[in-house]
Design an enzyme around this catalytic site. Sequence first.
Site, mmCIF file in Angstrom:
data_model
loop_
_atom_site.group_PDB
_atom_site.id
_atom_site.type_symbol
_atom_site.label_atom_id
_atom_site.label_comp_id
_atom_site.label_asym_id
_atom_site.label_seq_id
_atom_site.Cartn_x
_atom_site.Cartn_y
_atom_site.Cartn_z
ATOM 1 N N LYS A 1 37.164 41.290 47.552
ATOM 2 C CA LYS A 1 38.217 41.650 48.513
ATOM 3 C C LYS A 1 38.024 43.064 49.042
ATOM 4 O O LYS A 1 38.068 43.308 50.242
ATOM 5 C CB LYS A 1 39.610 41.547 47.860
ATOM 6 C CG LYS A 1 40.004 40.151 47.472
ATOM 7 C CD LYS A 1 41.404 40.126 46.889
ATOM 8 C CE LYS A 1 41.534 40.917 45.607
ATOM 9 N NZ LYS A 1 40.710 40.416 44.500
ATOM 10 N N THR A 2 37.808 43.998 48.124
ATOM 11 C CA THR A 2 37.644 45.379 48.560
ATOM 12 C C THR A 2 36.360 45.514 49.381
ATOM 13 O O THR A 2 36.311 46.222 50.376
ATOM 14 C CB THR A 2 37.636 46.330 47.338
ATOM 15 O OG1 THR A 2 38.837 46.095 46.606
ATOM 16 C CG2 THR A 2 37.583 47.776 47.767
ATOM 17 N N GLN B 1 47.279 39.542 40.212
ATOM 18 C CA GLN B 1 47.110 40.924 39.756
ATOM 19 C C GLN B 1 48.302 41.804 40.133
ATOM 20 O O GLN B 1 48.178 43.025 40.203
ATOM 21 C CB GLN B 1 45.831 41.523 40.329
ATOM 22 C CG GLN B 1 44.575 40.844 39.805
ATOM 23 C CD GLN B 1 43.313 41.539 40.277
ATOM 24 O OE1 GLN B 1 43.000 42.634 39.825
ATOM 25 N NE2 GLN B 1 42.601 40.925 41.191
ATOM 26 N N ARG C 1 38.054 43.509 34.522
ATOM 27 C CA ARG C 1 37.349 44.768 34.836
ATOM 28 C C ARG C 1 35.925 44.726 34.299
ATOM 29 O O ARG C 1 35.068 45.518 34.682
ATOM 30 C CB ARG C 1 38.056 45.995 34.231
ATOM 31 C CG ARG C 1 39.472 46.293 34.711
ATOM 32 C CD ARG C 1 39.608 46.293 36.197
ATOM 33 N NE ARG C 1 40.054 44.996 36.661
ATOM 34 C CZ ARG C 1 39.937 44.575 37.926
ATOM 35 N NH1 ARG C 1 39.372 45.333 38.825
ATOM 36 N NH2 ARG C 1 40.365 43.390 38.295
ATOM 37 N N ASP D 1 44.669 47.422 50.854
ATOM 38 C CA ASP D 1 44.078 46.815 49.659
ATOM 39 C C ASP D 1 45.193 46.666 48.616
ATOM 40 O O ASP D 1 46.193 47.378 48.683
ATOM 41 C CB ASP D 1 42.956 47.722 49.110
ATOM 42 C CG ASP D 1 42.000 46.960 48.187
ATOM 43 O OD1 ASP D 1 42.273 45.773 47.900
ATOM 44 O OD2 ASP D 1 40.994 47.545 47.759
ATOM 45 N N GLU D 2 45.032 45.768 47.671
ATOM 46 C CA GLU D 2 46.024 45.547 46.610
ATOM 47 C C GLU D 2 47.405 45.301 47.204
ATOM 48 O O GLU D 2 48.414 45.837 46.744
ATOM 49 C CB GLU D 2 46.087 46.779 45.670
ATOM 50 C CG GLU D 2 44.748 47.246 45.149
ATOM 51 C CD GLU D 2 44.251 46.438 43.956
ATOM 52 O OE1 GLU D 2 44.922 45.477 43.564
ATOM 53 O OE2 GLU D 2 43.162 46.761 43.459
HETATM 54 P P1 ATP Z 1 39.583 43.291 42.371
HETATM 55 O O1 ATP Z 1 40.478 42.094 42.499
HETATM 56 O O2 ATP Z 1 39.316 43.602 40.951
HETATM 57 O O3 ATP Z 1 40.044 44.434 43.190
HETATM 58 P P2 ATP Z 1 37.737 42.622 44.442
HETATM 59 O O4 ATP Z 1 38.063 41.246 44.860
HETATM 60 O O5 ATP Z 1 38.216 43.716 45.290
HETATM 61 O O6 ATP Z 1 38.167 42.824 42.935
HETATM 62 P P3 ATP Z 1 35.167 43.853 44.759
HETATM 63 O O7 ATP Z 1 35.432 45.045 43.935
HETATM 64 O O8 ATP Z 1 35.156 43.994 46.219
HETATM 65 O O9 ATP Z 1 36.168 42.686 44.321
HETATM 66 O O10 ATP Z 1 33.815 43.179 44.327
HETATM 67 C C1 ATP Z 1 33.494 42.937 42.967
HETATM 68 C C2 ATP Z 1 32.025 43.164 42.722
HETATM 69 O O11 ATP Z 1 31.270 42.142 43.324
HETATM 70 C C3 ATP Z 1 31.535 44.463 43.320
HETATM 71 O O12 ATP Z 1 30.558 45.005 42.494
HETATM 72 C C4 ATP Z 1 30.924 43.998 44.620
HETATM 73 O O13 ATP Z 1 29.941 44.893 45.093
HETATM 74 C C5 ATP Z 1 30.324 42.662 44.252
HETATM 75 N N1 ATP Z 1 30.228 41.724 45.381
HETATM 76 C C6 ATP Z 1 31.245 41.279 46.139
HETATM 77 N N2 ATP Z 1 30.799 40.419 47.072
HETATM 78 C C7 ATP Z 1 29.459 40.298 46.904
HETATM 79 C C8 ATP Z 1 28.424 39.552 47.557
HETATM 80 N N3 ATP Z 1 28.680 38.756 48.588
HETATM 81 N N4 ATP Z 1 27.173 39.721 47.097
HETATM 82 C C9 ATP Z 1 26.912 40.517 46.049
HETATM 83 N N5 ATP Z 1 27.835 41.238 45.395
HETATM 84 C C10 ATP Z 1 29.106 41.140 45.815
HETATM 85 MG MG MG Z 2 39.492 45.315 44.876
#
Ligand code: ATP
Ligand code: MG
Length: 742
Positions: free
Chosen positions: A52-53, A268, A622, A237-238
Amino acid sequence: MQAFKLYTAAKNLQSKIMDITSIIAPLNDAQRAAVTAPSQAMLVLAGAGSGKTRVLVHRIVWQIQVNAVSPQSILAVTFTNKAASEMRGRIENLLDNSANAMWIGTFHGIAHRLLRRHAPEARLPKDFQVLDSNDQQRLIKRLLADLKIDEKELPAKEIQWFINEQKDAGLRSKDLVNSDDKNTIRFLRIYREYELLCDRSGVVDFAELLLRIYELLRDDEHLRRQYQQRFSQIHVDEFQDTNHIQYAWLTLLSPNRDNMFVVGDDDQAIYGWRGAKIENIYKFQSEYPQHKIVKLEQNYRSTGAILNVANKIITNNKGRMGKSLWTQTADGEKITVYNAYNEVDEAKYVVERIHNWVSAGNKRADVAILYRSNAQSRQFEEQLMLTKTPYRVYGGLRFFDRAEIKNALAYLRLLANRNDDASFDRVVNTPTRGIGLKTLDAIRELAHEQKISLWAAANSLIERQVLPNRAANALFNFVNLIEQLERKTINLTLGQKVHFTIEDSTLMAFYSQDKVEKSADKVDNLKELVNAANAFKRDNSEEDLSELTAFLSHAALESGELQADEFDDCVQLMTLHTAKGLEFRLVFLVGVEEGLFPSQQSVNNTGRLEEERRLCYVGITRAMEKLYITHAESRRLYGRETPASKSRFLRELPKEFLEEARPKSDVSRPITAKAPIFTTSKLPPEIKTDSNYQKGQRVHHATFGSGTISSIEGEGTKERALIKFRDDSRWLMTAYTELTVL
Ligand code: ATP
Ligand code: MG
């Protein structure tokens, strides 16, 4: 010429294609769809670690590089300062350029920035000061004293909670209906007085930052239009953790309802206790009918084992929107569960594992110890210090929250704003300079009566010569100290200002005496404050503020961010709440016990229990490669030792992904009231079978102190004695308890 133009156009096209490729290549199809969607209300709803981020960051870069949106039109809001600076870093990396022109920050940070720009319109003095949570509580304490309300009857914390709750809901004291209930009337009166006092002192608490900016934009059409036009792209975000006032503020900025890009995860949502509303996700969907929802289902962060465990635990919650996550990554190592004898054993175990990790060539910065409550950090800090392992604690008693730093800052705040009553109160007699309680009472009374600041009241008392000589002299010296300090430092740099302030106020001399507990640390911290001031740079938006005011706001808003060791390779310690959005290769989830996690207050309330479970989900997710979960048989916390049992959350985890850790063979016998559960062949239990204890005997216990045996029953390993200690009586298993007969 024509050929050259064609060549340039081709070059431009080529570089644009390269831009586009570099933005979308590292994304999967669903992520790409979100990033490249036309401007409209977008909601990315997806589980932890699904990117997402990452999507939000790439979306911003896409808007700038492909859709030629000006960086100044970008607003991006996230939840912690750490998350904001990470986001900025990632954007800069992709853009290969500075992201300075964009507004990226926390809700509080951005509200603060706007208020600084528009202080007069928001009816605030230009150099208004920000009160952090401790300052706010102090101010309320003072107010209670002024109003002659006994704090034992009505704790300041409760009032603080009430006031912030109202503000988060967008309610001023005048908006609240007076009721017949005596208590409510009292709360309202205090709230009203508090508002007046803050206005008079030119101070703004955290909740006020949000409410003030909301009201300003709501009421000032011109300004509202200006910012609506400016922020053509809004990103959050969040999103699941936004509260009422934050949401209301966002909708003011987005009248056309087509430029909001929000990402979140209902699983979350962990700030319900502070007024966050998961319903904002539903509200968004109904208020932005043309919205588009994107779901992401592939997790890129964790191993299969970690993800399975996370997916499983969250299914125990009822009120879910329902999502599932999968990963291509192999299961990897199982989750190790360690049952420690007590909190010391737990910390030793964790620190030993960290050593093995580092010895194998891994970085300390990739390790996080996550706990439910700040007070748990101390044991880990102790073990890390003993083993000389660099670490950093986020949150808790952070650098800017330490007493000596707050004292120094209070002097500086008085220099910036004499009406800052909270600061006056804090340092008028710190270090002691012979200003007694009577004098202080006289100052407070006059200030309260005449509705003037404490500073003005003190001056008035001196002028009118109504104080006894000694008191008048002492007070005069204080007033003079501040005036002189201002004169002396007016043309000096910020670093020099801070230096002279801690010297002339005699704070440095005070903390240099050995008599003060941990004085060496305090002196170091004060020196560190000078370093922090020397290194401080105002950002673009603060150019018309004095450096001092900018620095003080920074200290209030970004506590902890200036710790010296930020860039060192050190183990990360933080609460589960602070860990939101972050990821670490190795994670220790500690203190997973009933009453601690889930917290005692939540065990009888379904809504709160589900929030605790979401917090557990946040904690588990995490971890990237390896997760340890620890719990203890007995725990000393808040000065009391209590038997503990493993958390229900642990029981909810699928066994096939767990492994129990064996206790270390060098662990000494526990001094707890309960028997250890580890009695493996590797560690033959050392058990006394014939205790010889007798009723009426005086005994001593290392933790509970001395007591008298008032009853004894059972035999051998089952023998237990009821011992009356000073505080309370306890049953202890004599076979497992070390008691000295007195
Ligand atoms: P959270 O809910 O904990 O905030 P999130 O959904 O925001 O998580 P991110 O932090 O954006 O998730 O991504 C999680 C990990 O996966 C990061 O290390 C990110 O770089 C990696 N990642 C996300 N998408 C891809 C992708 N398409 N290919 C490779 N790595 C990815
Ligand atoms: Mg995130």
